[in-house]
Motif scaffolding. Structure first.
Motif, PDB file in Angstrom:
ATOM      1  N   LEU A 118       4.077  -5.671   2.780  1.00  0.00           N
ATOM      2  CA  LEU A 118       2.871  -6.047   2.435  1.00  0.00           C
ATOM      3  C   LEU A 118       1.667  -4.793   3.111  1.00  0.00           C
ATOM      4  O   LEU A 118       1.896  -4.383   4.295  1.00  0.00           O
ATOM      5  CB  LEU A 118       2.280  -7.376   2.797  1.00  0.00           C
ATOM      6  N   ARG A 119       0.853  -4.653   2.325  1.00  0.00           N
ATOM      7  CA  ARG A 119      -0.233  -3.442   2.487  1.00  0.00           C
ATOM      8  C   ARG A 119      -1.025  -4.026   3.687  1.00  0.00           C
ATOM      9  O   ARG A 119      -1.382  -5.077   3.895  1.00  0.00           O
ATOM     10  CB  ARG A 119      -1.323  -3.194   1.491  1.00  0.00           C
ATOM     11  N   VAL A 120      -1.382  -3.141   4.722  1.00  0.00           N
ATOM     12  CA  VAL A 120      -2.256  -3.357   5.735  1.00  0.00           C
ATOM     13  C   VAL A 120      -3.275  -2.478   6.005  1.00  0.00           C
ATOM     14  O   VAL A 120      -3.048  -1.097   5.356  1.00  0.00           O
ATOM     15  CB  VAL A 120      -1.354  -3.669   7.075  1.00  0.00           C
ATOM     16  N   GLY A 121      -4.282  -2.659   6.661  1.00  0.00           N
ATOM     17  CA  GLY A 121      -5.460  -1.568   7.064  1.00  0.00           C
ATOM     18  C   GLY A 121      -6.174  -1.154   5.677  1.00  0.00           C
ATOM     19  O   GLY A 121      -6.193  -1.977   4.900  1.00  0.00           O
ATOM     20  N   GLU A 122      -6.739  -0.178   5.594  1.00  0.00           N
ATOM     21  CA  GLU A 122      -7.544   0.047   4.366  1.00  0.00           C
ATOM     22  C   GLU A 122      -6.993   0.322   3.171  1.00  0.00           C
ATOM     23  O   GLU A 122      -7.538   0.258   2.200  1.00  0.00           O
ATOM     24  CB  GLU A 122      -8.361   1.234   4.623  1.00  0.00           C
ATOM     25  N   SER A 123      -5.630   0.362   3.259  1.00  0.00           N
ATOM     26  CA  SER A 123      -4.567   0.362   1.633  1.00  0.00           C
ATOM     27  C   SER A 123      -4.592  -1.105   1.201  1.00  0.00           C
ATOM     28  O   SER A 123      -4.215  -1.198  -0.064  1.00  0.00           O
ATOM     29  CB  SER A 123      -3.410   0.768   2.042  1.00  0.00           C
ATOM     30  N   HIS A 124      -5.019  -2.213   1.957  1.00  0.00           N
ATOM     31  CA  HIS A 124      -4.920  -3.566   1.673  1.00  0.00           C
ATOM     32  C   HIS A 124      -5.982  -3.678   0.329  1.00  0.00           C
ATOM     33  O   HIS A 124      -6.990  -3.311   0.848  1.00  0.00           O
ATOM     34  CB  HIS A 124      -5.141  -4.560   2.763  1.00  0.00           C
TER      35      HIS A 124
END
Length: 75
Positions: free
Chosen positions: A11-17
């Motif tokens: 699952l995407r995390v950080g600013e890529s969420h």
């Protein structure tokens, strides 16, 4: 094609969420200012990020996951 940070579950995390409102640099700035001993109020004045968000970031309640790997996706 773009590379995005993902956790162990993919699952995407950080600013890529998709719901991220702040960049990784802004989060790093908040944490750095707190490490320098600044209060939440001082951090709010310097960054313009709401006090509740600053508190959650500093307490590790938001943006506390680190990427396990990077994934290439089509945009």
């Amino acid at each position: 094609m773009a590379s995005v940070a993902v956790n162990e579950l993919g699952l995407r995390v950080g600013e890529s969420h998709p719901n991220a409102r702040y960049t990784n640099e802004q989060v790093d700035q908040v944490l750095g200012l707190r490490d320098d001993g600044q209060s939440y109020g001082q951090i709010v004045r310097e960054t313009g990020i709401p006090k509740s968000t600053v508190a959650c970031i500093c307490k590790g309640l938001r943006r506390c996951q680190t990427p396990a790997r990077w994934k290439t996706i089509e945009e």
